[in-house]
Design an enzyme around this catalytic site. Structure first.
Site, PDB file in Angstrom:
ATOM      1  N   HIS A  12       4.934  24.322   4.688  1.00 48.47           N
ATOM      2  CA  HIS A  12       6.096  23.997   5.533  1.00 48.47           C
ATOM      3  C   HIS A  12       5.747  23.930   7.030  1.00 48.47           C
ATOM      4  O   HIS A  12       6.638  24.050   7.875  1.00 48.47           O
ATOM      5  CB  HIS A  12       7.216  25.023   5.289  1.00 48.47           C
ATOM      6  CG  HIS A  12       6.839  26.441   5.614  1.00 48.47           C
ATOM      7  ND1 HIS A  12       7.274  27.520   4.880  1.00 48.47           N
ATOM      8  CD2 HIS A  12       6.071  26.973   6.608  1.00 48.47           C
ATOM      9  CE1 HIS A  12       6.799  28.631   5.398  1.00 48.47           C
ATOM     10  NE2 HIS A  12       6.065  28.327   6.449  1.00 48.47           N
ATOM     11  N   HIS A  59      11.170  32.698   9.907  1.00 54.79           N
ATOM     12  CA  HIS A  59      10.115  33.050  10.872  1.00 54.79           C
ATOM     13  C   HIS A  59      10.699  33.543  12.194  1.00 54.79           C
ATOM     14  O   HIS A  59      10.103  33.360  13.242  1.00 54.79           O
ATOM     15  CB  HIS A  59       9.227  31.850  11.169  1.00 54.79           C
ATOM     16  CG  HIS A  59       8.550  31.224   9.994  1.00 54.79           C
ATOM     17  ND1 HIS A  59       9.203  30.482   9.032  1.00 54.79           N
ATOM     18  CD2 HIS A  59       7.249  31.211   9.632  1.00 54.79           C
ATOM     19  CE1 HIS A  59       8.330  30.041   8.141  1.00 54.79           C
ATOM     20  NE2 HIS A  59       7.144  30.470   8.482  1.00 54.79           N
ATOM     21  N   HIS A 192      -3.690  30.444   5.384  1.00 55.77           N
ATOM     22  CA  HIS A 192      -3.715  30.231   6.831  1.00 55.77           C
ATOM     23  C   HIS A 192      -3.517  31.539   7.576  1.00 55.77           C
ATOM     24  O   HIS A 192      -2.898  32.465   7.072  1.00 55.77           O
ATOM     25  CB  HIS A 192      -2.704  29.176   7.307  1.00 55.77           C
ATOM     26  CG  HIS A 192      -1.235  29.431   7.094  1.00 55.77           C
ATOM     27  ND1 HIS A 192      -0.657  29.616   5.862  1.00 55.77           N
ATOM     28  CD2 HIS A 192      -0.201  29.484   7.975  1.00 55.77           C
ATOM     29  CE1 HIS A 192       0.661  29.757   5.990  1.00 55.77           C
ATOM     30  NE2 HIS A 192       0.965  29.705   7.272  1.00 55.77           N
ATOM     31  N   GLU A 239       2.462  33.764   2.452  1.00 56.84           N
ATOM     32  CA  GLU A 239       3.598  32.915   2.057  1.00 56.84           C
ATOM     33  C   GLU A 239       3.450  32.401   0.620  1.00 56.84           C
ATOM     34  O   GLU A 239       4.413  31.884   0.042  1.00 56.84           O
ATOM     35  CB  GLU A 239       3.744  31.741   3.032  1.00 56.84           C
ATOM     36  CG  GLU A 239       4.214  32.194   4.408  1.00 56.84           C
ATOM     37  CD  GLU A 239       4.253  31.084   5.448  1.00 56.84           C
ATOM     38  OE1 GLU A 239       4.826  31.312   6.519  1.00 56.84           O
ATOM     39  OE2 GLU A 239       3.687  29.988   5.206  1.00 56.84           O
TER      40      GLU A 239
END
Ligand code: DHB
Ligand code: FE
Length: 286
Positions: A12, A59, A192, A239
């Site tokens: 995303h 977030h 990531h 995530e």
């Protein structure tokens, strides 16, 4: 009764929203990424889901470090987007399905998952970008149930807990007394890390192993601890929890429609996985 037609998991990354806003889909940097979504569009067009349950992480737009629910379920008529500071165009509100939301909340609570219920909830890039990627042009037409996972403020829910939560969501949807087709969307990942000494960290072999296990042996991923995931996938690579939960929600005969893996998009190993879910009685001959 409601039926789960399948699940999609996708990265995303905020930059995706800017690329779409600027029409960069055929730009050499972006083309291999966007081209990967074509089979997903075809699958959605064939299955025609009536609603989508979106498993994502906020977030800092709706929840911040001071108040961070582990699992928060939206139960609103609509969900507003707002400026998060990434320079993304603010989107029109997304449609809710409060009846489906409350049914999921009641059933999942009855299975002893203690949820935060949100009758107002702003949705950030973790929700908006996957919706835009998968329903280009018509993303506001399909009713949604947003479910936010804490992947930010430790302690995080474990992979096993997220898988079990996904299973409870799947059972809840399939006990909904309305003839409708529901799709599950999990967003985030793959590996990531955005900051610290390992900023830019990507782990291709771990990601590819996860893409494989998510199809055929998702329980294998529930043996990792959250700290294993941080080590293997990076601080933001956790995530992956929403990918694991998406897979948990698929209660029938699961088969892979397509996947894509592209390094990098911004700081992220971008992944896509589309899974079809057929009731056991419709199982195709092997
Ligand atoms: C990036 C990835 C994310 O998952 C996110 O939430 C923000 C930024 C990135 O790679 O730039
Ligand atoms: Fe993210």
């Amino acid at each position: 009764m409601a039926r789960i037609v399948g699940g999609i998991a996708t990265s995303h990354v905020p930059a995706i929203g800017n690329a779409i806003a600027k029409g960069l889909q055929q730009d050499p940097y972006w083309q291999p990424f966007f081209d990967g979504y074509r089979p997903a569009h075809e699958w959605i067009a064939a299955e025609k889901p009536d609603a989508v349950v979106v498993l994502y992480n906020d977030h800092g737009l709706n929840f911040f470090l001071d108040q961070m629910p582990t699992f928060a379920v939206g139960a609103a008529r609509q969900y507003l987007n707002a400026d998060e500071g990434w320079g993304l165009p603010v989107q029109e509100p997304y449609k809710g399905d409060p009846d489906l939301s409350w049914h999921i909340i009641e059933q999942v609570m009855a299975e002893e998952f203690d949820l935060t219920t949100c009758q107002e909830m702003k949705v950030d890039h973790g929700f908006v970008n996957p919706m835009t990627l998968l329903w280009p042009g018509s993303k506001h037409a399909i009713p949604t149930v947003p479910i936010s996972f804490n992947t930010v403020q430790h302690p995080l829910p474990t992979p096993k807990r997220c898988y079990r939560f996904g299973q409870a969501i799947g059972r809840a949807i399939e006990s909904y007394d309305k003839d409708m087709k529901v799709m599950i969307l999990g967003t985030g990942g793959l590996s990531h890390q955005l900051d610290g000494e390992r900023a830019g960290f990507i782990n291709k072999s771990f990601d590819l192993m996860c893409l494989d296990k998510l199809v055929s042996d998702p329980e294998a991923l529930t043996r990792y601890t959250v700290h294993d995931l941080v080590e293997q996938a990076g601080t933001q690579g956790v995530e992956l929890l929403m990918w694991i939960a998406m897979r948990g929600a698929l209660t029938g005969q699961v088969s892979k429609v397509c996947s894509n893996y592209h390094i990098p998009i911004s700081n992220t190993a971008a992944g896509l996985l589309v899974l079809d879910n057929k009731p056991a009685s419709q199982r195709k001959a092997a």
